[in-house]
Design a protein around this motif. Structure first.
Motif, short mmCIF file in Angstrom:
data_model
loop_
_atom_site.label_atom_id
_atom_site.label_comp_id
_atom_site.label_asym_id
_atom_site.label_seq_id
_atom_site.Cartn_x
_atom_site.Cartn_y
_atom_site.Cartn_z
N HIS A 148 54.88 11.72 34.53
CA HIS A 148 55.57 10.58 34.18
C HIS A 148 56.47 10.05 35.51
CE1 HIS A 148 57.57 7.71 31.55
NE2 HIS A 148 58.82 8.48 31.80
N GLU A 149 57.32 10.87 35.97
CA GLU A 149 58.08 10.72 37.09
C GLU A 149 57.44 9.93 38.13
OE1 GLU A 149 60.25 13.78 39.47
OE2 GLU A 149 61.81 13.20 38.33
N HIS A 150 56.23 10.50 38.53
CA HIS A 150 55.49 9.69 39.70
C HIS A 150 55.33 8.21 39.07
CE1 HIS A 150 53.83 13.69 41.13
NE2 HIS A 150 54.72 13.29 42.09
N ARG A 151 54.86 8.04 37.83
CA ARG A 151 54.58 6.61 37.54
C ARG A 151 55.81 5.79 37.47
NH1 ARG A 151 49.77 6.79 34.85
NH2 ARG A 151 48.87 8.90 34.62
N GLU A 152 56.92 6.25 37.17
CA GLU A 152 58.08 5.67 37.17
C GLU A 152 58.50 5.23 38.82
OE1 GLU A 152 60.31 4.41 34.70
OE2 GLU A 152 58.51 4.77 33.82
N ILE A 153 58.28 6.18 39.54
CA ILE A 153 58.63 5.73 40.84
C ILE A 153 57.68 4.64 41.56
CG2 ILE A 153 58.30 6.77 43.34
CD1 ILE A 153 59.42 9.63 41.95
N ILE A 154 56.65 4.91 40.99
CA ILE A 154 55.56 3.92 41.52
C ILE A 154 55.94 2.37 40.95
CG2 ILE A 154 52.99 2.90 41.09
CD1 ILE A 154 52.25 6.03 41.30
N ARG A 155 56.48 2.37 39.53
CA ARG A 155 56.96 1.23 38.92
C ARG A 155 58.14 0.62 39.83
NH1 ARG A 155 60.66 -0.43 35.86
NH2 ARG A 155 61.47 1.61 35.51
N LEU A 156 59.30 1.46 39.97
CA LEU A 156 60.42 1.03 40.93
C LEU A 156 60.08 0.68 42.08
CD1 LEU A 156 62.75 3.85 39.47
CD2 LEU A 156 62.87 1.38 39.12
N LEU A 157 58.97 1.36 43.04
CA LEU A 157 58.43 1.09 44.06
C LEU A 157 58.24 -0.34 44.35
CD1 LEU A 157 56.58 3.91 45.51
CD2 LEU A 157 58.81 3.08 46.60
N ALA A 158 57.19 -0.70 43.29
CA ALA A 158 56.61 -1.98 43.03
C ALA A 158 57.44 -3.25 42.71
CB ALA A 158 55.57 -2.26 41.84
N ASN A 159 58.77 -3.16 42.39
CA ASN A 159 59.89 -3.78 42.17
C ASN A 159 60.69 -3.70 43.37
OD1 ASN A 159 59.13 -5.15 39.61
ND2 ASN A 159 59.08 -2.94 38.67
N GLY A 160 60.55 -3.10 44.40
CA GLY A 160 61.38 -3.18 45.70
C GLY A 160 62.54 -2.29 45.84
N ALA A 161 62.36 -1.13 44.85
CA ALA A 161 63.49 -0.35 45.14
C ALA A 161 63.59 0.64 46.20
CB ALA A 161 63.52 0.55 43.69
N ARG A 162 64.85 0.85 46.76
CA ARG A 162 64.83 1.90 47.77
C ARG A 162 65.02 3.23 47.40
NH1 ARG A 162 69.07 -1.53 49.20
NH2 ARG A 162 68.47 -3.38 49.65
N ASN A 163 64.99 4.30 48.12
CA ASN A 163 64.98 5.74 47.78
C ASN A 163 66.49 5.99 46.92
OD1 ASN A 163 62.51 6.27 48.64
ND2 ASN A 163 63.43 7.48 50.41
N ASN A 164 67.76 5.34 47.33
CA ASN A 164 68.74 5.47 46.71
C ASN A 164 68.82 5.16 45.31
OD1 ASN A 164 68.70 3.03 47.77
ND2 ASN A 164 71.22 2.89 48.13
N GLU A 165 68.28 3.74 45.25
CA GLU A 165 68.12 3.26 43.74
C GLU A 165 67.01 3.93 42.77
OE1 GLU A 165 68.47 -1.55 45.12
OE2 GLU A 165 66.98 -0.57 45.58
N ILE A 166 66.13 4.45 43.60
CA ILE A 166 65.08 5.37 42.54
C ILE A 166 65.90 6.59 42.49
CG2 ILE A 166 63.14 6.51 42.48
CD1 ILE A 166 61.91 4.63 44.50
N ALA A 167 66.52 7.31 43.12
CA ALA A 167 67.32 8.62 42.65
C ALA A 167 68.21 8.14 41.82
CB ALA A 167 68.05 8.86 44.10
#
Length: 92
Positions: free
Chosen positions: A17-36
């Protein structure tokens, strides 16, 4: 990047589930610090998960992970925000 994933296990089965959330955030332009911040992880943990995603998708960068996730049907277009929506979600 050379793939080290088990070809007998489907991509769907490898993704948490966490991987899927990271993919969704990446697709929306999130940087590592925002994802964290959003997922309550450290930046180092995000980098580790990004590395796992690149292995799973045999991708060479973040954009390639997103493209492969979309191609595999894991990322739906309704999960990708417009620029105005991104500003509100990532700031909140």
């Amino acid at each position: 990047m050379q793939s080290h994933r088990n070809p007998l296990i489907s991509i769907e089965d490898e993704l948490t589930h966490e991987h899927r959330e990271i993919i969704r955030l990446l697709a929306n332009g999130a940087r590592n610090n925002e994802i964290a911040r959003v997922l309550n992880l450290t930046v180092s943990q995000v980098r580790t998960r990004m590395h796992h995603l690149m292995i799973i998708f045999d991708a060479h960068d973040r954009a390639h992970v997103v493209a492969e996730a979309a191609r595999a049907g894991i990322l739906r277009m309704d999960e990708v925000l417009t620029v105005d929506e991104q500003r509100g979600e990532l700031i909140a």
